[in-house]
Scaffold this motif. Sequence first.
Motif, PDB file in Angstrom:
ATOM      1  N   HIS A 158       0.864  -1.184   0.000  1.00  0.00           N
ATOM      2  CA  HIS A 158       0.000   0.000   0.000  1.00  0.00           C
ATOM      3  C   HIS A 158       0.904   1.239   0.000  1.00  0.00           C
ATOM      4  CE1 HIS A 158      -3.521  -2.454   0.627  1.00  0.00           C
ATOM      5  NE2 HIS A 158      -2.911  -3.056   1.630  1.00  0.00           N
ATOM      6  N   PRO A 159       0.931   1.973  -1.096  1.00  0.00           N
ATOM      7  CA  PRO A 159       1.877   3.093  -1.225  1.00  0.00           C
ATOM      8  C   PRO A 159       1.611   4.252  -0.279  1.00  0.00           C
ATOM      9  CG  PRO A 159       0.363   3.039  -3.094  1.00  0.00           C
ATOM     10  CD  PRO A 159       0.094   1.811  -2.278  1.00  0.00           C
ATOM     11  N   VAL A 216      10.846  -4.973   1.296  1.00  0.00           N
ATOM     12  CA  VAL A 216       9.609  -5.649   0.879  1.00  0.00           C
ATOM     13  C   VAL A 216       8.657  -4.630   0.256  1.00  0.00           C
ATOM     14  CG1 VAL A 216       7.527  -6.853   1.680  1.00  0.00           C
ATOM     15  CG2 VAL A 216       9.766  -7.518   2.562  1.00  0.00           C
ATOM     16  N   MET A 217       8.526  -3.491   0.916  1.00  0.00           N
ATOM     17  CA  MET A 217       7.641  -2.445   0.398  1.00  0.00           C
ATOM     18  C   MET A 217       8.112  -1.978  -0.981  1.00  0.00           C
ATOM     19  SD  MET A 217       5.172  -1.961   2.489  1.00  0.00           S
ATOM     20  CE  MET A 217       4.544  -0.357   2.000  1.00  0.00           C
ATOM     21  N   GLU A 218       9.398  -1.754  -1.140  1.00  0.00           N
ATOM     22  CA  GLU A 218       9.937  -1.318  -2.435  1.00  0.00           C
ATOM     23  C   GLU A 218       9.665  -2.356  -3.515  1.00  0.00           C
ATOM     24  OE1 GLU A 218      14.068  -0.700  -1.676  1.00  0.00           O
ATOM     25  OE2 GLU A 218      13.717   1.060  -0.418  1.00  0.00           O
ATOM     26  N   GLY A 233       4.153  -3.970  -8.153  1.00  0.00           N
ATOM     27  CA  GLY A 233       3.120  -4.939  -8.524  1.00  0.00           C
ATOM     28  C   GLY A 233       3.165  -6.117  -7.581  1.00  0.00           C
ATOM     29  N   ALA A 234       2.217  -7.005  -7.710  1.00  0.00           N
ATOM     30  CA  ALA A 234       2.125  -8.152  -6.811  1.00  0.00           C
ATOM     31  C   ALA A 234       3.263  -9.135  -7.057  1.00  0.00           C
ATOM     32  CB  ALA A 234       0.782  -8.857  -6.997  1.00  0.00           C
ATOM     33  N   LEU A 235       3.817  -9.631  -5.965  1.00  0.00           N
ATOM     34  CA  LEU A 235       4.842 -10.673  -6.010  1.00  0.00           C
ATOM     35  C   LEU A 235       4.406 -11.819  -5.116  1.00  0.00           C
ATOM     36  CD1 LEU A 235       8.184  -8.655  -5.612  1.00  0.00           C
ATOM     37  CD2 LEU A 235       7.292  -9.694  -7.691  1.00  0.00           C
ATOM     38  N   SER A 269       0.467  -4.304  10.336  1.00  0.00           N
ATOM     39  CA  SER A 269       0.600  -2.846  10.388  1.00  0.00           C
ATOM     40  C   SER A 269      -0.142  -2.153   9.241  1.00  0.00           C
ATOM     41  CB  SER A 269       2.077  -2.446  10.370  1.00  0.00           C
ATOM     42  OG  SER A 269       2.671  -2.791   9.135  1.00  0.00           O
ATOM     43  N   GLY A 270      -0.718  -2.932   8.319  1.00  0.00           N
ATOM     44  CA  GLY A 270      -1.480  -2.358   7.215  1.00  0.00           C
ATOM     45  C   GLY A 270      -0.629  -1.896   6.049  1.00  0.00           C
ATOM     46  N   HIS A 271       0.643  -2.260   6.022  1.00  0.00           N
ATOM     47  CA  HIS A 271       1.524  -1.850   4.929  1.00  0.00           C
ATOM     48  C   HIS A 271       1.325  -2.677   3.667  1.00  0.00           C
ATOM     49  CE1 HIS A 271       3.660   0.331   8.106  1.00  0.00           C
ATOM     50  NE2 HIS A 271       4.146   1.065   7.125  1.00  0.00           N
TER      51      HIS A 271
END
Length: 108
Positions: free
Chosen positions: A27-28, A42-44, A49-51, A77-79
Amino acid sequence: MRPYVVTDGRAYPTRNTFDLVTLVMAHPDRPLPGLSPEKRRVMELCLGGALSVAEVAGYLELPVSVTKVLLGDLVDSGHISTRAPIPPAELPEVQLLQEVLDGLRARL
């Protein structure tokens, strides 16, 4: 770095819903300050796109078990959010395939 350092000494994720092919999406709009370097990575990775869980583990060069702990924290945490992969289509009956093959052979 030892895996238990990355996971703060935990061996299991907070949730046991991650399969190797579970898709991970970031979630950006979530803030990155306060995240560990591995969680930021992980966020980067997932912002593009989905991995799958296996792909994330491969890019992080961490064991899948460690990756699952990190992903569990990020979901909590909702990230990130996850979803099960799309199930494969059902295969047609062998008899139907044979009839199609026979029909094609008859026309040729």
